[in-house]
Design an enzyme around this catalytic site. Structure first.
Site, PDB file in Angstrom:
ATOM      1  N   GLY A   1       0.816  -1.211   0.000  1.00  0.00           N
ATOM      2  CA  GLY A   1       0.000   0.000   0.000  1.00  0.00           C
ATOM      3  C   GLY A   1       0.845   1.254   0.000  1.00  0.00           C
ATOM      4  O   GLY A   1       2.080   1.210   0.030  1.00  0.00           O
TER       5      GLY A   1
ATOM      6  N   ARG B   1       4.010   5.788   2.213  1.00  0.00           N
ATOM      7  CA  ARG B   1       4.499   7.152   2.448  1.00  0.00           C
ATOM      8  C   ARG B   1       3.983   8.113   1.380  1.00  0.00           C
ATOM      9  O   ARG B   1       4.561   9.166   1.154  1.00  0.00           O
ATOM     10  CB  ARG B   1       6.021   7.173   2.469  1.00  0.00           C
ATOM     11  CG  ARG B   1       6.661   6.597   1.215  1.00  0.00           C
ATOM     12  CD  ARG B   1       8.160   6.725   1.254  1.00  0.00           C
ATOM     13  NE  ARG B   1       8.772   6.021   0.145  1.00  0.00           N
ATOM     14  CZ  ARG B   1      10.053   6.102  -0.166  1.00  0.00           C
ATOM     15  NH1 ARG B   1      10.838   6.886   0.531  1.00  0.00           N
ATOM     16  NH2 ARG B   1      10.555   5.430  -1.173  1.00  0.00           N
TER      17      ARG B   1
ATOM     18  N   GLY C   1       7.313   6.811   6.797  1.00  0.00           N
ATOM     19  CA  GLY C   1       6.404   7.608   5.990  1.00  0.00           C
ATOM     20  C   GLY C   1       7.045   8.788   5.287  1.00  0.00           C
ATOM     21  O   GLY C   1       6.346   9.554   4.629  1.00  0.00           O
TER      22      GLY C   1
ATOM     23  N   ASP D   1       4.214  -4.419  -7.536  1.00  0.00           N
ATOM     24  CA  ASP D   1       3.582  -3.214  -6.994  1.00  0.00           C
ATOM     25  C   ASP D   1       4.174  -1.948  -7.580  1.00  0.00           C
ATOM     26  O   ASP D   1       3.679  -0.850  -7.296  1.00  0.00           O
ATOM     27  CB  ASP D   1       3.684  -3.192  -5.469  1.00  0.00           C
ATOM     28  CG  ASP D   1       5.118  -3.294  -4.978  1.00  0.00           C
ATOM     29  OD1 ASP D   1       5.723  -4.362  -5.159  1.00  0.00           O
ATOM     30  OD2 ASP D   1       5.636  -2.321  -4.404  1.00  0.00           O
TER      31      ASP D   1
END
Length: 518
Positions: A100, A103, A136, A262
């Site tokens: 996912g 950051r 992040g 991804d």
């Protein structure tokens, strides 16, 4: 101190922005709504006016103090709906499970003057539910590299996400050493990845898988809306676009570095510029990512890895397809599609007009001597346009790139015969070759020079001595980033005033390494 998120209120610098927020209209299972985490005392490093124009922002808007606050997430424009999307994926060949936007926060779709929506995403904007062990944040080093390469690839004519701006802060983060934070504001028609489909397939949520496919078709492949086998058509188009993209990478000597599923775009775009690199001295087995110890994503491996990733995507789309045979038939089109695109690209680079049966032998023999001699990839093809078809005049620039000149002499003799058989006009051929063979690419040492100037030579020492201590930005500190971006925006032009940017890398460039630590 600018460390508090500002409310959504009209701001003069952002007056040109209009929002559509297509992804936010999907089922909440696709994302988590949250605001960016503000950066302390942000400053603008660079912005791209051509990208800004796509979403209705003027050059004056980019110069406004609020623009830096906006592109680092400290100021939210009215109408945006920030969120982080969930996806999964295969990383270095192994199933990694849920990933996912760890950051990155999608602000929404900024609609341009032409009515075209662009997803606007802030990379490095703070923790999300998908950050896993990360903080992040992104660092200035990697953010400058992504900004420069996104726009350089666009200028080369290679499908890519765009970079609106990069903003920095003296807020400290730790990678291998202490560094400073930054955010890249990047744009794309869509940031959907193979991993989005993998996530819902492996979660057994096939209705959401179908919803995601319909979203992609409605907004990006409307010609498939009424097709009987629209999902098969979608997979076929993704295969074709991916084949063409990888062929373009190979033609300019670009290595992605982290071709995980991804990091593969459903639109066939170059996405997620982490440890990338353009090859200097040609090595077919060049690995640009220091973290890739097994060489999975080496230059020569990229076409096969893309095919493997497409098989992963096809597996994820099986609930939407008629049969495994149908999926296999679609995937079988990747290799011939890649070969056609690569062949066309290489003929263009060599200035050849005709497709002939012996093309592959000509290409293979060329890449063999480039590999054996570790010849500068970009300079070779640019200099090759000077070779005359009838005699040896004009060869010196190209020939002198080879330590073993006899290898070049043997190859170029056959190349001349081919040019003569096509009746090539040297001036016309040179013009065509220089239109597809860039003089300027983002070599690692050029990026590193700009980064060092932007960071300041004493950055690491200052951060270790007084973490969090700010400093006054010096005039011209980011000038090299901006100058390099301008040079790379015209990669095929001669630009004699910037000849040094087309020079061979200095000796110290050999020691540069990039990794997954950004």
């Amino acid at each position: 101190m600018d460390d508090t998120l500002k409310p959504r209120a009209p701001v003069a610098a952002l007056a040109g922005l209009r929002w559509a927020n297509r992804f936010a209209r999907l089922d909440p299972a696709f994302f988590t709504r949250l605001d960016p985490t503000p950066l302390r005392d942000p400053y603008l490093v660079a912005a791209d006016e051509s990208a800004a124009a796509l979403i209705g922002l003027s050059p004056e808007a980019l110069a406004h103090p609020d623009f830096a606050r906006f592109v680092c997430g400290n100021l939210l424009a009215p109408g945006c709906e920030p969120l982080a999307s969930v996806y999964s994926g295969h990383q270095f060949g192994a199933w990694a499970g849920q990933l996912g936007d760890g950051r990155a926060i999608l602000l929404g779709d900024a609609v341009g003057p032409d009515g075209r929506p662009w997803e606007l995403q802030l990379k490095g904007s703070g923790l999300t539910p998908y950050s896993r062990m990360g903080d992040g944040r992104a660092v200035l080093r990697s953010s400058i590299r992504e900004f420069l390469c996104s726009e350089a690839m666009h200028a080369l004519g290679i499908p890519s996400t765009r970079a609106l701006a990069v903003a920095g802060s003296d807020e400290a983060v730790f990678r291998e050493t202490m560094e400073t934070s930054a955010v890249v504001a990047r744009m794309s028609p869509s940031f959907l990845r193979f991993g989005h489909f993998e996530h819902f397939y492996y979660a057994g949520q096939h209705a959401r898988l179908e919803s995601l496919a319909d979203h992609l078709i409605d907004w990006h492949f409307p010609e498939l809306r009424d097709a009987k086998d629209r999902y098969a058509g979608l997979l076929e188009l993704v295969c074709a676009r991916t084949a063409e993209l990888i062929a373009q990478w190979q033609c300019v000597g670009f290595c992605h570095g982290v071709m995980n599923t991804d990091n593969m775009s459903m639109l066939g775009l170059t996405i997620d510029y982490g440890p990338f690199g353009f090859i200097d001295g040609f090595d077919a087995n060049h690995v640009c990512n220091h973290s890739d110890t097994g060489g999975r994503y080496a230059y020569s491996m990229q076409p096969g890895v893309a095919e493997w990733n497409l098989y992963c995507l096809a597996q994820a789309m099986m609930p939407l397809l008629d049969s495994q045979d149908q999926a296999q038939a679609i995937l079988a089109g990747y290799r011939p599609g890649f070969s056609r695109a690569l062949g066309a690209g290489l003929r263009g680079k060599l200035g050849l007009r005709d497709e002939r049966p012996d093309d592959e032998a000509l290409f293979d023999s060329l890449f063999s001597i480039l590999h054996r001699g570790r010849v500068d990839f970009t300079r070779f093809f640019r200099f090759l346009s000077r070779v005359r078809s009838a005699d040896a005049g004009g060869d010196s620039g190209c020939r002198d790139l080879f330590a073993d000149r006899a290898q070049f002499d043997s190859w170029v003799a056959g190349y001349r015969e081919r040019l003569q058989s096509e009746g090539a006009d040297d001036a016309d051929r040179a013009a065509r070759m220089n239109a597809v063979n860039p003089k300027f690419v983002l070599r690692n040492y050029l990026a590193e020079t700009a980064i060092r100037a932007a960071r300041g030579d004493d950055e690491s020492q200052r951060l270790r001595a007084a973490p969090g201590a700010g400093r006054v930005r010096e005039a011209g500190e980011f000038e090299e980033v901006r100058r390099l971006a301008a040079v790379l925006s015209r990669p095929y032009d001669e630009q004699p005033e910037h000849e040094s940017y087309a020079a061979a890398p200095p000796d110290w460039a050999c020691a540069l390494e990039v990794s997954c630590s950004s």
